[in-house]
Design a protein around this motif. Structure first.
Motif, PDB file in Angstrom:
ATOM      1  N   MET A   1       0.838  -1.183   0.000  1.00 27.84           N
ATOM      2  CA  MET A   1       0.000   0.000   0.000  1.00 27.84           C
ATOM      3  C   MET A   1       0.884   1.249   0.000  1.00 27.84           C
ATOM      4  O   MET A   1       1.856   1.326   0.733  1.00 27.84           O
ATOM      5  N   THR A   2       0.453   2.180  -0.726  1.00 27.13           N
ATOM      6  CA  THR A   2       1.203   3.424  -0.810  1.00 27.13           C
ATOM      7  C   THR A   2       0.764   4.361   0.302  1.00 27.13           C
ATOM      8  O   THR A   2      -0.345   4.233   0.840  1.00 27.13           O
ATOM      9  N   PRO A   3       1.609   5.306   0.672  1.00 25.33           N
ATOM     10  CA  PRO A   3       1.226   6.261   1.725  1.00 25.33           C
ATOM     11  C   PRO A   3      -0.039   7.051   1.386  1.00 25.33           C
ATOM     12  O   PRO A   3      -0.817   7.410   2.263  1.00 25.33           O
ATOM     13  N   LYS A   4      -0.261   7.314   0.111  1.00 26.52           N
ATOM     14  CA  LYS A   4      -1.466   8.051  -0.283  1.00 26.52           C
ATOM     15  C   LYS A   4      -2.720   7.219  -0.023  1.00 26.52           C
ATOM     16  O   LYS A   4      -3.744   7.742   0.415  1.00 26.52           O
ATOM     17  N   THR A   5      -2.676   5.915  -0.242  1.00 24.47           N
ATOM     18  CA  THR A   5      -3.816   5.037   0.027  1.00 24.47           C
ATOM     19  C   THR A   5      -4.100   4.960   1.522  1.00 24.47           C
ATOM     20  O   THR A   5      -5.256   4.943   1.937  1.00 24.47           O
ATOM     21  N   VAL A   6      -3.041   4.944   2.335  1.00 22.40           N
ATOM     22  CA  VAL A   6      -3.210   4.904   3.789  1.00 22.40           C
ATOM     23  C   VAL A   6      -3.847   6.187   4.281  1.00 22.40           C
ATOM     24  O   VAL A   6      -4.732   6.173   5.145  1.00 22.40           O
ATOM     25  N   ASP A   7      -3.414   7.338   3.740  1.00 20.57           N
ATOM     26  CA  ASP A   7      -3.998   8.616   4.132  1.00 20.57           C
ATOM     27  C   ASP A   7      -5.486   8.666   3.799  1.00 20.57           C
ATOM     28  O   ASP A   7      -6.298   9.145   4.600  1.00 20.57           O
ATOM     29  N   ILE A   8      -5.856   8.190   2.648  1.00 21.77           N
ATOM     30  CA  ILE A   8      -7.262   8.187   2.246  1.00 21.77           C
ATOM     31  C   ILE A   8      -8.070   7.265   3.168  1.00 21.77           C
ATOM     32  O   ILE A   8      -9.188   7.600   3.581  1.00 21.77           O
ATOM     33  N   ALA A   9      -7.503   6.121   3.542  1.00 24.85           N
ATOM     34  CA  ALA A   9      -8.203   5.192   4.437  1.00 24.85           C
ATOM     35  C   ALA A   9      -8.390   5.803   5.824  1.00 24.85           C
ATOM     36  O   ALA A   9      -9.450   5.647   6.450  1.00 24.85           O
ATOM     37  N   VAL A  10      -7.393   6.519   6.321  1.00 23.50           N
ATOM     38  CA  VAL A  10      -7.502   7.169   7.636  1.00 23.50           C
ATOM     39  C   VAL A  10      -8.559   8.264   7.589  1.00 23.50           C
ATOM     40  O   VAL A  10      -9.402   8.378   8.499  1.00 23.50           O
ATOM     41  N   ILE A  11      -8.554   9.070   6.555  1.00 23.27           N
ATOM     42  CA  ILE A  11      -9.554  10.146   6.428  1.00 23.27           C
ATOM     43  C   ILE A  11     -10.954   9.551   6.329  1.00 23.27           C
ATOM     44  O   ILE A  11     -11.897  10.047   6.978  1.00 23.27           O
ATOM     45  N   ALA A  12     -11.119   8.486   5.557  1.00 27.34           N
ATOM     46  CA  ALA A  12     -12.435   7.843   5.437  1.00 27.34           C
ATOM     47  C   ALA A  12     -12.882   7.261   6.775  1.00 27.34           C
ATOM     48  O   ALA A  12     -14.059   7.351   7.151  1.00 27.34           O
ATOM     49  N   GLY A  13     -11.948   6.682   7.535  1.00 30.16           N
ATOM     50  CA  GLY A  13     -12.280   6.137   8.860  1.00 30.16           C
ATOM     51  C   GLY A  13     -12.707   7.226   9.832  1.00 30.16           C
ATOM     52  O   GLY A  13     -13.665   7.054  10.599  1.00 30.16           O
TER      53      GLY A  13
END
Length: 77
Positions: A1-13
């Motif tokens: 997973m890329t850092p951008k995907t992790v950021d999007i997942a955290v924001i969605a959570g």
């Protein structure tokens, strides 16, 4: 997973958690408003609502009956 995907997942959570908390608070508020419709209890004597005056209502109230003089009247407002 890329850092951008992790950021999007955290924001969605975070958005999902905030939305869930707001929905629960809305439900609790509506439940409280439904259960407490503004009813209140008074300590007025029963049967005095049909008296023609305040004097008659107070004279017929058994809790206020005593051996005192009925010619002297005192009102507190």
């Amino acid at each position: 997973m890329t850092p951008k995907t992790v950021d999007i997942a955290v924001i969605a959570g975070v958005i999902t958690a905030v939305t869930f908390v707001l929905v629960v608070l809305l439900f609790l508020m509506l439940h409280y408003m439904y259960r407490h419709k503004g009813t209140y209890h008074t300590n007025e004597a029963k049967g005095t609502e049909f008296a023609e005056s305040a004097d008659a209502a107070l004279q017929e109230d058994p809790s206020l009956q005593d051996a005192g003089d009925s010619s002297r009247k005192e009102y507190f407002i």
